[in-house]
Design a protein around this motif. Structure first.
Motif, mmCIF file in Angstrom:
data_model
loop_
_atom_site.group_PDB
_atom_site.id
_atom_site.type_symbol
_atom_site.label_atom_id
_atom_site.label_comp_id
_atom_site.label_asym_id
_atom_site.label_seq_id
_atom_site.Cartn_x
_atom_site.Cartn_y
_atom_site.Cartn_z
ATOM 1 N N PRO A 1 0.829 -1.204 0.000
ATOM 2 C CA PRO A 1 0.000 0.000 0.000
ATOM 3 C C PRO A 1 0.866 1.258 0.000
ATOM 4 O O PRO A 1 1.821 1.357 0.770
ATOM 5 C CB PRO A 1 -0.798 -0.112 1.313
ATOM 6 C CG PRO A 1 -0.691 -1.556 1.714
ATOM 7 C CD PRO A 1 0.654 -1.996 1.231
ATOM 8 N N LEU A 2 0.543 2.202 -0.869
ATOM 9 C CA LEU A 2 1.311 3.434 -0.989
ATOM 10 C C LEU A 2 0.384 4.632 -1.112
ATOM 11 O O LEU A 2 -0.729 4.520 -1.622
ATOM 12 C CB LEU A 2 2.219 3.388 -2.230
ATOM 13 C CG LEU A 2 3.463 2.506 -2.184
ATOM 14 C CD1 LEU A 2 4.141 2.507 -3.548
ATOM 15 C CD2 LEU A 2 4.430 2.996 -1.126
ATOM 16 N N SER A 3 0.878 5.789 -0.701
ATOM 17 C CA SER A 3 0.127 7.031 -0.893
ATOM 18 C C SER A 3 0.287 7.556 -2.316
ATOM 19 O O SER A 3 -0.384 8.508 -2.709
ATOM 20 C CB SER A 3 0.596 8.094 0.104
ATOM 21 O OG SER A 3 1.981 8.332 -0.039
ATOM 22 N N GLY A 4 1.194 6.948 -3.101
ATOM 23 C CA GLY A 4 1.390 7.302 -4.498
ATOM 24 C C GLY A 4 0.843 6.225 -5.410
ATOM 25 O O GLY A 4 0.748 5.054 -5.024
ATOM 26 N N VAL A 5 0.473 6.620 -6.621
ATOM 27 C CA VAL A 5 -0.104 5.705 -7.612
ATOM 28 C C VAL A 5 0.966 5.318 -8.626
ATOM 29 O O VAL A 5 1.662 6.177 -9.167
ATOM 30 C CB VAL A 5 -1.304 6.364 -8.328
ATOM 31 C CG1 VAL A 5 -1.817 5.470 -9.462
ATOM 32 C CG2 VAL A 5 -2.416 6.659 -7.334
ATOM 33 N N LEU A 6 1.096 4.021 -8.879
ATOM 34 C CA LEU A 6 1.985 3.513 -9.921
ATOM 35 C C LEU A 6 1.140 3.079 -11.104
ATOM 36 O O LEU A 6 0.101 2.448 -10.938
ATOM 37 C CB LEU A 6 2.800 2.324 -9.403
ATOM 38 C CG LEU A 6 3.739 1.664 -10.411
ATOM 39 C CD1 LEU A 6 4.933 2.570 -10.714
ATOM 40 C CD2 LEU A 6 4.225 0.312 -9.899
ATOM 41 N N LEU A 7 1.604 3.413 -12.311
ATOM 42 C CA LEU A 7 0.901 3.018 -13.533
ATOM 43 C C LEU A 7 1.728 2.014 -14.324
ATOM 44 O O LEU A 7 2.950 1.945 -14.150
ATOM 45 C CB LEU A 7 0.612 4.246 -14.409
ATOM 46 C CG LEU A 7 -0.428 5.196 -13.822
ATOM 47 C CD1 LEU A 7 0.241 6.386 -13.175
ATOM 48 C CD2 LEU A 7 -1.428 5.637 -14.868
ATOM 49 N N LEU B 1 4.801 10.803 -14.653
ATOM 50 C CA LEU B 1 5.818 11.837 -14.457
ATOM 51 C C LEU B 1 5.245 13.216 -14.152
ATOM 52 O O LEU B 1 5.913 14.031 -13.494
ATOM 53 C CB LEU B 1 6.707 11.928 -15.696
ATOM 54 C CG LEU B 1 7.575 10.708 -16.011
ATOM 55 C CD1 LEU B 1 8.352 10.933 -17.303
ATOM 56 C CD2 LEU B 1 8.540 10.412 -14.869
ATOM 57 N N LEU B 2 4.042 13.495 -14.613
ATOM 58 C CA LEU B 2 3.478 14.827 -14.407
ATOM 59 C C LEU B 2 3.130 15.052 -12.936
ATOM 60 O O LEU B 2 2.754 14.118 -12.222
ATOM 61 C CB LEU B 2 2.224 15.009 -15.267
ATOM 62 C CG LEU B 2 2.452 15.165 -16.771
ATOM 63 C CD1 LEU B 2 1.120 15.105 -17.521
ATOM 64 C CD2 LEU B 2 3.167 16.481 -17.083
ATOM 65 N N PRO B 3 3.247 16.302 -12.454
ATOM 66 C CA PRO B 3 2.946 16.611 -11.045
ATOM 67 C C PRO B 3 1.442 16.711 -10.816
ATOM 68 O O PRO B 3 0.874 17.798 -10.642
ATOM 69 C CB PRO B 3 3.644 17.970 -10.844
ATOM 70 C CG PRO B 3 3.595 18.607 -12.196
ATOM 71 C CD PRO B 3 3.746 17.482 -13.194
ATOM 72 N N LEU B 4 0.784 15.569 -10.785
ATOM 73 C CA LEU B 4 -0.671 15.516 -10.649
ATOM 74 C C LEU B 4 -1.049 15.010 -9.259
ATOM 75 O O LEU B 4 -0.280 14.300 -8.610
ATOM 76 C CB LEU B 4 -1.274 14.575 -11.699
ATOM 77 C CG LEU B 4 -0.878 14.810 -13.157
ATOM 78 C CD1 LEU B 4 -1.516 13.746 -14.037
ATOM 79 C CD2 LEU B 4 -1.276 16.204 -13.598
ATOM 80 N N ILE C 1 -5.359 18.248 -19.158
ATOM 81 C CA ILE C 1 -4.434 18.496 -18.047
ATOM 82 C C ILE C 1 -3.271 19.374 -18.499
ATOM 83 O O ILE C 1 -2.890 20.336 -17.821
ATOM 84 C CB ILE C 1 -3.918 17.147 -17.484
ATOM 85 C CG1 ILE C 1 -5.036 16.413 -16.746
ATOM 86 C CG2 ILE C 1 -2.717 17.361 -16.566
ATOM 87 C CD1 ILE C 1 -4.735 14.959 -16.480
ATOM 88 N N LEU C 2 -2.700 19.041 -19.651
ATOM 89 C CA LEU C 2 -1.565 19.808 -20.156
ATOM 90 C C LEU C 2 -1.972 21.235 -20.512
ATOM 91 O O LEU C 2 -1.203 22.179 -20.321
ATOM 92 C CB LEU C 2 -0.952 19.098 -21.359
ATOM 93 C CG LEU C 2 -0.228 17.788 -21.030
ATOM 94 C CD1 LEU C 2 0.101 17.019 -22.306
ATOM 95 C CD2 LEU C 2 1.040 18.058 -20.239
ATOM 96 N N ASN C 3 -3.182 21.392 -21.012
ATOM 97 C CA ASN C 3 -3.684 22.742 -21.303
ATOM 98 C C ASN C 3 -3.749 23.575 -20.024
ATOM 99 O O ASN C 3 -3.385 24.751 -20.007
ATOM 100 C CB ASN C 3 -5.072 22.676 -21.952
ATOM 101 C CG ASN C 3 -5.022 22.137 -23.377
ATOM 102 O OD1 ASN C 3 -3.977 22.109 -24.003
ATOM 103 N ND2 ASN C 3 -6.171 21.700 -23.868
ATOM 104 N N ARG C 4 -4.225 22.948 -18.945
ATOM 105 C CA ARG C 4 -4.338 23.670 -17.679
ATOM 106 C C ARG C 4 -2.968 23.992 -17.102
ATOM 107 O O ARG C 4 -2.760 25.064 -16.528
ATOM 108 C CB ARG C 4 -5.151 22.857 -16.668
ATOM 109 C CG ARG C 4 -6.624 22.714 -17.019
ATOM 110 C CD ARG C 4 -7.440 22.311 -15.805
ATOM 111 N NE ARG C 4 -6.990 21.054 -15.230
ATOM 112 C CZ ARG C 4 -7.447 19.867 -15.588
ATOM 113 N NH1 ARG C 4 -8.360 19.773 -16.534
ATOM 114 N NH2 ARG C 4 -7.003 18.764 -15.016
ATOM 115 N N ILE C 5 -2.028 23.037 -17.228
ATOM 116 C CA ILE C 5 -0.695 23.241 -16.662
ATOM 117 C C ILE C 5 0.038 24.362 -17.386
ATOM 118 O O ILE C 5 0.680 25.229 -16.774
ATOM 119 C CB ILE C 5 0.133 21.942 -16.736
ATOM 120 C CG1 ILE C 5 -0.426 20.909 -15.722
ATOM 121 C CG2 ILE C 5 1.605 22.205 -16.443
ATOM 122 C CD1 ILE C 5 0.260 19.557 -15.807
#
Length: 204
Positions: A11-17, A166-169, A193-197
């Motif tokens: 279990p992690l607080s981060g998501v792996l894809l 890799l993106l800071p999401l 997402i990229l448009n917003r960033i």
């Protein structure tokens, strides 16, 4: 075709894809044993996102609430860190659905999961080339270079998943994107997402 099996969970607080890489510092005995067993038997484990709760076990606390899906991962590198702890790098292979979980006597969380087939290798459509350009620019960053990624830029799923990794999401957003089955939906979400960033139009 999905396959049902039981696997150990991390279990992690981060998501792996799938295709994503993530460094981990290992210090709890249950996870040291897990890493040893995985390396000895050349098997992986499941990375499950913690919706609510703590990564490190706390005596008397409820175990963390895990997401409904996660990613099966394998260890691709390891080293002893300067602080003396074990450092490993894991790489995601394929998504799974978590059917139920339990805690073994070793305090390791075990999950009955339905493993999806690895994401198919689909071509990058011409209108998605902007995503390739963004990923190539990120790959030149020193932090990303150290990950040793081997990106197949002709594989649209790998391009999309690696970008999400890799993106800071927010981790909740990464988790939602991991749950999508349709590549066009994933790419559309990435473009938004990229448009917003950036404030720029990444659509072709």
């Amino acid at each position: 075709m999905a396959e049902t099996t039981e696997i150990p969970l991390f279990p992690l607080s981060g998501v792996l894809l799938p295709h994503g890489r993530m460094p981990l510092r290992i210090f709890e005995r249950r996870y040291l044993d897990l890493v040893r067993d995985c390396m000895r038997n050349n098997v992986g484990f499941g990375v499950a996102w913690i919706r609510r709760g703590e990564e490190v076990a706390q005596r008397g606390r409820a175990r963390p609430e895990l997401g409904d899906w996660g990613t099966y991962a394998r260890i691709v590198d390891w080293d002893q860190l300067k602080d003396g702890l074990l450092g490993i790098t894991i790489e995601g292979e394929r998504r799974f659905s978590l059917l139920r979980s339990s805690v073994a006597g070793s305090q390791l969380v075990m999950g009955e999961v339905q493993l999806d087939a690895p994401p198919p290798r689909l071509p990058v459509a011409a209108e998605w080339e902007s995503l390739v350009e963004v990923l190539q620019s990120l790959e030149a960053h020193p932090h990303v270079e150290r990950m040793g990624l081997a990106i197949d830029y002709q594989n649209a799923w790998q391009v999309a998943y690696t970008l999400i990794q890799l993106l800071p999401l927010e981790e909740s957003l990464k988790y939602s994107l991991l749950g999508l089955d349709d590549l066009e939906q994933v790419v559309e979400a990435l473009n938004d997402i990229l448009n917003r960033i950036s404030g720029e139009d990444y659509d072709a």
